[in-house]
Motif scaffolding. Structure first.
Motif, mmCIF file in Angstrom:
data_model
loop_
_atom_site.group_PDB
_atom_site.id
_atom_site.type_symbol
_atom_site.label_atom_id
_atom_site.label_comp_id
_atom_site.label_asym_id
_atom_site.label_seq_id
_atom_site.Cartn_x
_atom_site.Cartn_y
_atom_site.Cartn_z
ATOM 1 N N THR A 29 0.804 -1.219 0.000
ATOM 2 C CA THR A 29 0.000 0.000 0.000
ATOM 3 C C THR A 29 0.837 1.271 0.000
ATOM 4 O O THR A 29 0.300 2.365 -0.154
ATOM 5 C CB THR A 29 -0.956 0.021 1.208
ATOM 6 N N LEU A 73 -1.378 11.166 2.272
ATOM 7 C CA LEU A 73 -1.659 10.026 1.401
ATOM 8 C C LEU A 73 -2.822 9.287 2.054
ATOM 9 O O LEU A 73 -2.673 8.669 3.102
ATOM 10 C CB LEU A 73 -0.435 9.114 1.261
ATOM 11 N N VAL A 74 -4.005 9.384 1.417
ATOM 12 C CA VAL A 74 -5.271 8.973 2.030
ATOM 13 C C VAL A 74 -5.805 7.713 1.379
ATOM 14 O O VAL A 74 -5.784 7.575 0.151
ATOM 15 C CB VAL A 74 -6.327 10.100 1.861
ATOM 16 N N ARG A 75 -6.320 6.792 2.218
ATOM 17 C CA ARG A 75 -6.992 5.606 1.696
ATOM 18 C C ARG A 75 -8.152 5.237 2.607
ATOM 19 O O ARG A 75 -8.150 5.543 3.801
ATOM 20 C CB ARG A 75 -6.036 4.436 1.528
ATOM 21 N N CYS A 76 -9.147 4.582 2.046
ATOM 22 C CA CYS A 76 -10.326 4.143 2.775
ATOM 23 C C CYS A 76 -10.243 2.632 2.953
ATOM 24 O O CYS A 76 -10.227 1.896 1.968
ATOM 25 C CB CYS A 76 -11.596 4.544 2.024
ATOM 26 N N ASP A 83 -13.290 11.801 -1.519
ATOM 27 C CA ASP A 83 -12.127 12.526 -1.010
ATOM 28 C C ASP A 83 -11.866 13.726 -1.910
ATOM 29 O O ASP A 83 -11.882 13.599 -3.142
ATOM 30 C CB ASP A 83 -10.919 11.584 -0.989
ATOM 31 N N LEU A 103 -12.782 7.010 -2.923
ATOM 32 C CA LEU A 103 -11.852 6.027 -2.374
ATOM 33 C C LEU A 103 -12.693 5.030 -1.586
ATOM 34 O O LEU A 103 -13.576 5.425 -0.832
ATOM 35 C CB LEU A 103 -10.836 6.681 -1.434
ATOM 36 N N TRP A 108 -9.704 0.255 -3.590
ATOM 37 C CA TRP A 108 -8.351 0.192 -3.030
ATOM 38 C C TRP A 108 -7.465 1.364 -3.440
ATOM 39 O O TRP A 108 -6.263 1.329 -3.298
ATOM 40 C CB TRP A 108 -7.707 -1.144 -3.391
ATOM 41 N N HIS A 109 -8.046 2.430 -3.980
ATOM 42 C CA HIS A 109 -7.267 3.581 -4.440
ATOM 43 C C HIS A 109 -6.875 4.471 -3.270
ATOM 44 O O HIS A 109 -7.485 4.433 -2.202
ATOM 45 C CB HIS A 109 -8.070 4.393 -5.450
ATOM 46 N N GLN A 110 -5.860 5.295 -3.528
ATOM 47 C CA GLN A 110 -5.380 6.284 -2.572
ATOM 48 C C GLN A 110 -5.249 7.622 -3.285
ATOM 49 O O GLN A 110 -5.115 7.674 -4.510
ATOM 50 C CB GLN A 110 -4.010 5.881 -2.026
ATOM 51 N N TRP A 112 -2.970 11.227 -3.168
ATOM 52 C CA TRP A 112 -1.869 12.042 -2.650
ATOM 53 C C TRP A 112 -2.300 13.494 -2.749
ATOM 54 O O TRP A 112 -2.645 13.988 -3.830
ATOM 55 C CB TRP A 112 -0.582 11.820 -3.434
ATOM 56 N N TYR A 132 -4.618 7.657 6.837
ATOM 57 C CA TYR A 132 -3.781 8.517 5.996
ATOM 58 C C TYR A 132 -2.457 8.824 6.669
ATOM 59 O O TYR A 132 -2.358 8.975 7.871
ATOM 60 C CB TYR A 132 -4.507 9.790 5.567
#
Length: 187
Positions: A29, A73-76, A83, A103, A108-110, A112, A132
């Protein structure tokens, strides 16, 4: 891991590969070398984990001013969020424009979001978890925000304002035009 530049080129969509079998899955990740190859030479110092119980929880639009500006750097990890990153760098060709990306645990995306951008998200489902990484520590004296519903941005949060759940702090944020300039665009 794939990286895509978005409509605002400083914002990047990060797509980690997910390898699964009958046992579950494996995913890298975070890869510093991949981000560096796309111009992100960030050093992350803190991970944040947020749980929101209800659909419609909106957190943002937040940022920290120098000397403690943060890239994120953010992810769910559970559920789905919309987002949003808003360019607040005075003099930028994309000043005041935003990018909104879904997200989710499924895609599975992030995203920046570098320093110089306000950041926020809304939960699109109940029971969401967001993780994040940030490039500077939380500094309350540098904590700022912009109104989530500033008409200058035209953000479609996908829910009517009557269904948005906000903190008292986020209800009171100024519009961008009324906020002190925090960042200057430098190329």
């Amino acid at each position: 891991m794939q990286i895509e530049r978005l409509e605002i080129p400083d914002l990047l969509l990060v797509k980690p590969a997910k390898h699964g079998d009958h046992r579950g899955f494996f995913s890298e990740t975070f890869r510093a070398d991949v981000l560096v190859a796309h111009g992100v030479e960030a050093i992350f110092v803190q991970d944040n984990h947020v749980h929101s119980e209800q659909k419609g929880v909106l957190r943002g639009l937040h940022f920290q001013v120098p000397p403690h500006a943060q890239g994120k750097l953010v992810r769910c990890m559970r559920g789905a969020i919309l987002d949003v990153g808003v360019d607040i760098r005075v003099g930028s060709p994309t000043y005041g424009r935003h990018v909104a990306i879904e997200l989710s645990a499924a895609n599975w995306h992030q995203l920046w979001i570098p320093p110089g951008f306000a950041h926020g998200y809304i939960t699109l489902e109940d029971d969401c978890e967001v993780i994040y990484k940030v490039t500077d520590y939380y500094a309350p004296e540098c904590d700022r925000g912009i109104a989530w519903d500033d008409p200058a941005f035209g953000i479609d949060w996908r829910l009517p304002a009557s269904e948005v759940i906000l903190s008292d702090k986020d209800r009171q944020q100024p519009r961008l035009a009324d906020a002190a300039a925090a960042f200057q665009f430098v190329r």
